[in-house]
Scaffold this motif. Structure first.
Motif, mmCIF file in Angstrom:
data_model
loop_
_atom_site.group_PDB
_atom_site.id
_atom_site.type_symbol
_atom_site.label_atom_id
_atom_site.label_comp_id
_atom_site.label_asym_id
_atom_site.label_seq_id
_atom_site.Cartn_x
_atom_site.Cartn_y
_atom_site.Cartn_z
ATOM 1 N N GLN A 50 0.834 -1.208 0.000
ATOM 2 C CA GLN A 50 0.000 0.000 0.000
ATOM 3 C C GLN A 50 0.868 1.257 0.000
ATOM 4 O O GLN A 50 0.621 2.195 -0.771
ATOM 5 C CB GLN A 50 -0.929 -0.009 1.206
ATOM 6 N N LEU A 51 1.869 1.295 0.856
ATOM 7 C CA LEU A 51 2.767 2.453 0.907
ATOM 8 C C LEU A 51 3.503 2.637 -0.421
ATOM 9 O O LEU A 51 3.648 3.757 -0.915
ATOM 10 C CB LEU A 51 3.789 2.280 2.038
ATOM 11 N N SER A 60 14.574 2.567 2.960
ATOM 12 C CA SER A 60 14.667 2.910 4.379
ATOM 13 C C SER A 60 13.383 3.554 4.889
ATOM 14 O O SER A 60 12.973 3.321 6.030
ATOM 15 C CB SER A 60 15.874 3.802 4.652
ATOM 16 N N LYS A 61 12.720 4.332 4.066
ATOM 17 C CA LYS A 61 11.450 4.944 4.474
ATOM 18 C C LYS A 61 10.358 3.887 4.613
ATOM 19 O O LYS A 61 9.560 3.927 5.550
ATOM 20 C CB LYS A 61 11.017 6.016 3.481
ATOM 21 N N LEU A 62 10.332 2.942 3.676
ATOM 22 C CA LEU A 62 9.364 1.861 3.773
ATOM 23 C C LEU A 62 9.564 1.071 5.062
ATOM 24 O O LEU A 62 8.613 0.772 5.780
ATOM 25 C CB LEU A 62 9.482 0.929 2.571
ATOM 26 N N LYS A 67 7.969 -0.450 10.502
ATOM 27 C CA LYS A 67 8.348 -0.670 11.902
ATOM 28 C C LYS A 67 7.514 0.201 12.828
ATOM 29 O O LYS A 67 7.157 -0.225 13.934
ATOM 30 C CB LYS A 67 9.836 -0.404 12.095
ATOM 31 N N ALA A 68 7.188 1.406 12.392
ATOM 32 C CA ALA A 68 6.363 2.299 13.203
ATOM 33 C C ALA A 68 4.938 1.763 13.325
ATOM 34 O O ALA A 68 4.277 2.020 14.325
ATOM 35 C CB ALA A 68 6.348 3.695 12.598
ATOM 36 N N TYR A 69 4.506 1.006 12.340
ATOM 37 C CA TYR A 69 3.152 0.452 12.355
ATOM 38 C C TYR A 69 2.997 -0.611 13.443
ATOM 39 O O TYR A 69 1.924 -0.775 14.005
ATOM 40 C CB TYR A 69 2.845 -0.145 10.979
#
Length: 70
Positions: A50-51, A60-62, A67-69
């Motif tokens: 989805q992202l 790295s952003k993915l 990880k934040a999710y």
């Protein structure tokens, strides 16, 4: 002629895209101590797709967003 717009979510994912997403999923699962064949890993994989379709293409952003999710 198509009258409806083609949305990013409708575009196919190619092998390079899947390789990137699979690698990020491997990294996130390893970092979190998850097996790839779990429902948690499946949820993260769906989130990554989805992202990616929303335009997040940086590895790295993915990974950071996945990880934040958790």
């Amino acid at each position: 002629m198509l009258k409806s717009p083609v949305l990013p979510r409708d575009l196919p994912l190619f092998s390079d895209d899947l390789d990137l997403l699979s690698g990020v999923l491997d990294d996130v699962c390893k970092d979190r101590g998850l097996e790839r064949n779990t429902s948690a890993a499946e949820t993260i994989g769906a989130l990554l797709i989805q992202l990616y379709r929303q335009g997040v293409r940086d590895r790295s952003k993915l990974a950071a967003l996945a990880k934040a999710y958790l």
